[in-house]
Structures are given as C-alpha cells and as structure tokens.
Design a protein around this motif. Structure first.
Motif, PDB file in Angstrom:
ATOM      1  N   PRO A 227       0.783  -1.243   0.103  1.00 36.22           N
ATOM      2  CA  PRO A 227       0.106   0.162  -0.078  1.00 36.22           C
ATOM      3  C   PRO A 227       0.698   1.235  -0.063  1.00 36.22           C
ATOM      4  N   ALA A 228       0.225   2.141  -0.372  1.00 36.69           N
ATOM      5  CA  ALA A 228       0.953   3.625  -0.528  1.00 36.69           C
ATOM      6  C   ALA A 228       1.538   4.096   0.684  1.00 36.69           C
ATOM      7  N   THR A 229       0.678   4.453   1.725  1.00 32.76           N
ATOM      8  CA  THR A 229       1.005   4.945   2.959  1.00 32.76           C
ATOM      9  C   THR A 229       1.540   4.242   3.928  1.00 32.76           C
ATOM     10  N   PRO A 230       2.401   4.472   4.770  1.00 31.68           N
ATOM     11  CA  PRO A 230       3.046   3.637   5.965  1.00 31.68           C
ATOM     12  C   PRO A 230       2.049   3.019   6.918  1.00 31.68           C
ATOM     13  N   GLU A 231       1.176   3.558   7.261  1.00 32.13           N
ATOM     14  CA  GLU A 231      -0.057   3.315   8.135  1.00 32.13           C
ATOM     15  C   GLU A 231      -0.738   1.888   7.388  1.00 32.13           C
ATOM     16  N   ASP A 232      -1.129   2.165   6.045  1.00 37.73           N
ATOM     17  CA  ASP A 232      -1.740   0.985   5.558  1.00 37.73           C
ATOM     18  C   ASP A 232      -0.774  -0.199   5.309  1.00 37.73           C
ATOM     19  N   ARG A 233       0.432   0.122   5.091  1.00 36.32           N
ATOM     20  CA  ARG A 233       1.492  -0.940   5.239  1.00 36.32           C
ATOM     21  C   ARG A 233       1.540  -1.790   6.366  1.00 36.32           C
ATOM     22  N   GLU A 234       1.510  -1.123   7.528  1.00 40.10           N
ATOM     23  CA  GLU A 234       1.786  -1.573   8.889  1.00 40.10           C
ATOM     24  C   GLU A 234       0.413  -2.452   9.110  1.00 40.10           C
ATOM     25  N   LEU A 235      -0.571  -1.922   8.849  1.00 40.51           N
ATOM     26  CA  LEU A 235      -1.998  -2.547   8.948  1.00 40.51           C
ATOM     27  C   LEU A 235      -2.044  -3.963   8.406  1.00 40.51           C
ATOM     28  N   LEU A 236      -1.619  -3.915   7.054  1.00 41.86           N
ATOM     29  CA  LEU A 236      -1.682  -4.881   6.342  1.00 41.86           C
ATOM     30  C   LEU A 236      -0.644  -6.070   6.694  1.00 41.86           C
ATOM     31  N   GLY A 237       0.452  -5.658   7.109  1.00 42.10           N
ATOM     32  CA  GLY A 237       1.725  -6.480   7.550  1.00 42.10           C
ATOM     33  C   GLY A 237       1.284  -7.174   8.965  1.00 42.10           C
ATOM     34  N   ALA A 238       0.580  -6.463   9.795  1.00 38.92           N
ATOM     35  CA  ALA A 238      -0.089  -6.999  11.136  1.00 38.92           C
ATOM     36  C   ALA A 238      -1.364  -8.146  10.571  1.00 38.92           C
ATOM     37  N   LEU A 239      -2.126  -7.814   9.662  1.00 35.72           N
ATOM     38  CA  LEU A 239      -2.991  -8.657   9.300  1.00 35.72           C
ATOM     39  C   LEU A 239      -2.465 -10.145   8.641  1.00 35.72           C
ATOM     40  N   LEU A 240      -1.467 -10.084   7.946  1.00 37.09           N
ATOM     41  CA  LEU A 240      -0.770 -11.012   7.158  1.00 37.09           C
ATOM     42  C   LEU A 240       0.131 -11.858   8.242  1.00 37.09           C
ATOM     43  N   ASP A 241       0.402 -11.313   9.323  1.00 35.45           N
ATOM     44  CA  ASP A 241       1.237 -12.007  10.219  1.00 35.45           C
ATOM     45  C   ASP A 241       0.373 -12.851  11.138  1.00 35.45           C
ATOM     46  N   LEU A 242      -0.947 -12.629  11.004  1.00 32.31           N
ATOM     47  CA  LEU A 242      -1.840 -13.451  11.716  1.00 32.31           C
ATOM     48  C   LEU A 242      -1.988 -15.005  11.164  1.00 32.31           C
TER      49      LEU A 242
END
Length: 405
Positions: A227-242
């Motif tokens: 994703p473009a923004t750092p906040e979206d990248r952190e949230l998507l990374g947290a989801l994919l780590d589950l």
C-alpha cells in the motif's frame, strides 16, 4: 426464522406429511449448542457422519428424505416447547438464540463487545450487504442470468476488497471472487434458494483465496506492491502475520460486521473458539498498532485500507461466459479421458489371451545315458601310425594306365 418459531413450523411439517421445514443454517447450529449436543452426537442420532452435519449447519448441503425428517424432528426437540406470543416475539428471539449456553461460552460472550455498526459511510466498503427482500424478489419475474447479475453487482465490489485484506494480493483477490461467482453460477439452483447467497459466495471466495496451493504457482511467488501510505502497510503487515484462520475470523467479525454465531458458522468453528480467535487476533494487532486496540477504530481502519485500493471486479457477463467456457472445457476433457479409458480397456480385452496356457515344466536328466563328450587327444601309438602313413603313402598309389589288348 428464529429459534422460538422453529418448533411449530417443524411440527407442522411433520404432522402434515409433507417435507418438514428446517430453520436457517445458523439457527440449526444455535439449536444444537443450546441443547448441549456435539456434531458427533447429532450425527449418531440422525444416522449420518459428522462431516454431513457440519455441511448442514454451514448451509452447503440440505438433508433430504428420511434424513431430513430425522434432522427436523431432532431440531424440533431442541427448540423451546412454547411458542412466543406476537407481542413478545422480539424479546424472546434474542433470549432463545442463547438458550442454555455452557458456562464457558457465556463467559466468553460477556467479554465480547458488540459488533461494529454499519451506518457510517466511511465504513460501508467492508459492510456485509443485506440480502434482497424475498417478497420483492418473488414479485419481480427475473431470469437466472438477471438474478445472478444482480447478486454480482450487489456483492462483488465489496467482496474483492474483503479478499484483498485476507490475502494481501490484488490479482489473487480478483481471481478468487471471479472463481467463486463462477462456482455460484454452476450451482445457481442451490445458491438462488440459499438464505444468504452473498455469504455462500463469500465462503467460496475465502476458501479459494486461502488455499495453500497458490504458493506453488510461479506467478504467485512474486510479491506485489505494498500500500501507498506507511499506516496502511503496517496494518496490512499485521493482518498477514496472523494465522489464516485468525485473520479470516477477525475480518468477518470486525471487518464485514457479522455477529459471533454467524462468524463461527462460516469459519466452521464453535462459538467459544471463534470468540477466542477474535480476542487473540485483536491482541496481536494491538501489540503492533496500539491505536487500534479499540474495535471501532480497527473496523474503521480496515474499511479505509480496503477503500484505498482500486480493486474493480470484471463484468458479470464476462464471469458467466468464462465460467461456462471453463465448464465446457472440463466436460470435454472428462469425456475424452473417459473415451481413452474405455478404448484402452477394449484393447486390453481384445489382445488378452482367451485361455490358460500352462508353462512348460523344466527338463530333468535321464539316468543311464553317458554324457556327450568331444574328441579325445591322440595317444602315442596314434601319433606314430599317422606319421608312418604320411611318409609311405605320401605320393599315393601308382596311376593306372589303360592298355589295348
């Protein structure tokens, strides 16, 4: 249909001799849990397997014949005995859905906050779309294609964004939704009468998207742009780590907005297990993003992350045509393979021997016969005789000449 109204409908169907009516799949599960019965116990009483009961509760299959009567009779026994009055139907509905819960399930449910509301327009991206009114749908004469196109237009855009949050891959999300709707078109008679057709397609899309075989495909190994923004990248990374199961449960409850029993039914887990998965998933996300510890904030951020991606689903007519073409292709391949098997079997029958030919017995030696031998070496007497003959008769006998008398 609620649990409170399930008993009279089931009993009426059995008394009139027609096919007994059954409550919706999620209420079948609630009735079983209210009666403190496991799937194995229900399967033993109905005479089916545990897997069959799981499919009945998920709404993927419907019992028929004697199995349907036995299942309907069991659900009627588990339903409350008295029918609620119209004035108290609203209050008894909520009470009957949690009748006789186990202490552990009640404790977990008390810890769960209420599902996020879907009124705000900012969170409408991930909200589960309400199913069309059956009365209005029946009043309008629609063909199967028109009904499918309406469902596709209604649910596909939201489902693509949900699947993207589940997988983190844009191409896989579109492909999963397209395959799910193609599967729904192939099974349209079943999907058309399903109480929640959008949920049927969503379950199929999630199953396809979370298949572990995608990791073996060469095109799926390459990472996609984040994703473009750092906040979206952190949230998507947290989801994919589950873990995948926790990610799916969290998305259904805090993203789509399903209640706890529906989330448990779609993930094929018990209600306490689904509640524990939600709590652990929220805790894991909050450790990386403390601002999302509040469920309402997590729901809003999931909607914003999905809405920031330009994920458009293909046209419904293209999905239907591609599904029909794929079905024809697989049908022809199956027919060709069947013809090949039949031809190979016929050839084998044609060239196979028609009677048994015994194997010749191995030879056995005969007693009393001397073994075959070669010429023996010459003795000294034989050598002297051969020498004498060569010397005396070397020129041969005298030549005879004819004479005239």
């Amino acid at each position: 249909m609620t649990q409170g109204a399930a008993s009279p409908k089931l009993s009426n169907g059995l008394e009139q001799g027609g096919p007994p009516s059954l409550p919706p799949p999620k209420e079948r599960r609630l009735l079983r849990e209210a009666g403190s019965l496991s799937r194995d116990q229900v399967a033993e009483r109905v005479g089916v397997t545990r897997e069959t009961v799981r499919r009945w509760e998920a709404g993927r299959t419907t019992p028929k014949g004697q199995k349907r009567e036995a299942y309907a009779r069991l659900l009627a026994e588990l339903a409350p005995a008295e029918e609620p009055s119209p004035t108290t139907a609203g209050s008894t509905t909520a009470a009957s859905t949690t009748a006789r819960p186990s202490p552990k399930a009640a404790a977990i449910r008390e810890q769960e906050p209420a599902p996020p509301t879907a009124g705000a327009t900012a969170t409408a991206v991930l909200e589960q779309e309400p199913a069309p009114d059956p009365a209005s749908a029946a009043s309008r004469a629609r063909t199967a294609a028109e009904a499918f196109d309406a469902l596709y237009t209604h649910a596909a855009p939201f489902l693509v964004r949900q699947t993207y949050l589940l997988t983190g891959r844009r191409i896989l999300a579109r492909e999963a939704v397209e395959r799910a709707f193609q599967q729904a078109w192939q099974n349209w008679p079943e999907v058309a009468v399903d109480p929640d057709p959008a949920g049927w397609v969503r379950a199929a899309a999630y199953e396809y998207a979370m298949s572990p075989w995608h990791g073996l495909r060469p095109g799926k190994r390459q990472p996609e742009a984040p994703p473009a923004t750092p906040e979206d990248r952190e949230l998507l990374g947290a989801l994919l780590d589950l873990p995948p199961v926790y990610r799916r449960t969290l998305l259904l409850y805090d993203g789509v907005g399903l209640d706890l029993p529906e989330t448990a039914a779609e993930t094929e887990a018990s209600t306490p297990a689904a509640a524990n998965r939600i709590l652990h998933a929220r805790e894991a996300v909050a450790q990386r993003l403390p601002d999302l510890a509040v469920p309402e904030q997590l729901h809003r951020r999931l909607a914003e992350l999905a809405g920031s991606e330009k994920l458009d689903a293909p046209v419904s007519t293209v999905v239907r045509s591609d599904g029909e073409r794929r079905t024809r292709l697989w049908t022809r391949a199956a027919v060709a393979f069947t013809v090949f098997i039949i031809g190979a079997t016929a050839l084998t029958v044609r060239v196979a021997p028609t009677h048994y030919e015994p194997v010749p017995a191995p030879g056995s030696p005969i007693a009393g016969v001397p073994p075959l031998t070669g010429p023996e070496p010459l003795t000294q007497a034989d050598l002297e005789l051969r020498k004498e003959l060569r010397e005396k008769l070397g020129g041969g006998p005298e030549r005879l000449t004819p004479r005239t008398e």
